[in-house]
Design an enzyme around this catalytic site. Structure first.
Site, mmCIF file in Angstrom:
data_model
loop_
_atom_site.group_PDB
_atom_site.id
_atom_site.type_symbol
_atom_site.label_atom_id
_atom_site.label_comp_id
_atom_site.label_asym_id
_atom_site.label_seq_id
_atom_site.Cartn_x
_atom_site.Cartn_y
_atom_site.Cartn_z
ATOM 1 N N ALA A 40 13.235 11.956 11.206
ATOM 2 C CA ALA A 40 12.877 13.360 10.968
ATOM 3 C C ALA A 40 12.946 13.687 9.479
ATOM 4 O O ALA A 40 12.141 14.478 8.976
ATOM 5 C CB ALA A 40 13.803 14.283 11.757
ATOM 6 N N GLY A 43 9.867 12.280 8.085
ATOM 7 C CA GLY A 43 8.771 12.968 8.759
ATOM 8 C C GLY A 43 8.548 14.369 8.223
ATOM 9 O O GLY A 43 7.408 14.829 8.109
ATOM 10 N N ASP A 44 9.626 15.053 7.877
ATOM 11 C CA ASP A 44 9.530 16.384 7.289
ATOM 12 C C ASP A 44 8.717 16.336 5.992
ATOM 13 O O ASP A 44 7.830 17.157 5.770
ATOM 14 C CB ASP A 44 10.937 16.933 7.030
ATOM 15 C CG ASP A 44 10.927 18.267 6.305
ATOM 16 O OD1 ASP A 44 10.377 19.237 6.854
ATOM 17 O OD2 ASP A 44 11.472 18.323 5.184
ATOM 18 N N ALA A 45 9.006 15.353 5.160
ATOM 19 C CA ALA A 45 8.306 15.229 3.874
ATOM 20 C C ALA A 45 6.834 14.858 4.075
ATOM 21 O O ALA A 45 5.952 15.420 3.424
ATOM 22 C CB ALA A 45 9.002 14.189 2.997
#
Length: 158
Positions: A40, A43-45
């Site tokens: 995550a 994945g956020d970036a």
């Protein structure tokens, strides 16, 4: 120089190799062995870049407008909704990654979201991180594009 395919274009990198990543540092473990919150994190970036590129494709490029448009995609509520919309398109392996991300205990309390949306957003970001680290970039782009289209279509109706 990257290897070339028979037609002279750069060959597709092998999934899961550092050549499939944007930068040369691969994760310490294969994607399948990374904790959901680590997936995550990246994945956020990756999703943030997708959103920024999406809003940059629009005609109004004023910074305040760009930020306002971006928040329609990056909030926990929006990510939770996007995941719900694309979930029928996911493979069993992808659904497993989502389940693990949803059930991961982050130890933080969401400030601007309810707990369910926050957990679904974490699940979505885990999926994005997993697809990024496995080199499934075409699949990642397609799922995000589907999610954007669904969000925009539902926004236009409501």
């Amino acid at each position: 120089m990257p290897p070339l395919a028979p037609g002279g274009e750069p060959a597709a990198p092998e999934p899961g190799t550092s050549a499939a990543l944007w930068f040369p540092d691969p994760p310490a473990k294969p994607a399948r062995l990374l904790p959901p919150l680590a997936l995550a994190y990246i994945g956020d970036a990756v999703y943030e870049v997708a959103v920024r590129q999406h809003v940059m494709a629009r005609p109004n490029l004023r910074p305040h407008h760009l930020h306002g448009q971006s928040t329609k995609y990056v909030s926990a509520k929006a990510q939770a909704r996007l995941l719900e919309l694309i979930e029928p398109l996911l493979t069993e392996e992808e659904k497993d990654v989502v389940r693990q991300g949803r059930n991961a205990k982050s130890g933080t309390v969401p400030k601007n979201a309810n707990v369910l949306d926050y957990r679904l957003a974490t699940a979505f970001e885990s999926l994005v991180g997993y697809l990024y680290y496995t080199g499934a970039h075409d699949r990642l782009r397609w799922l995000i594009a589907q999610g954007f289209a669904y969000l925009e279509d539902n926004r236009d109706r409501g």
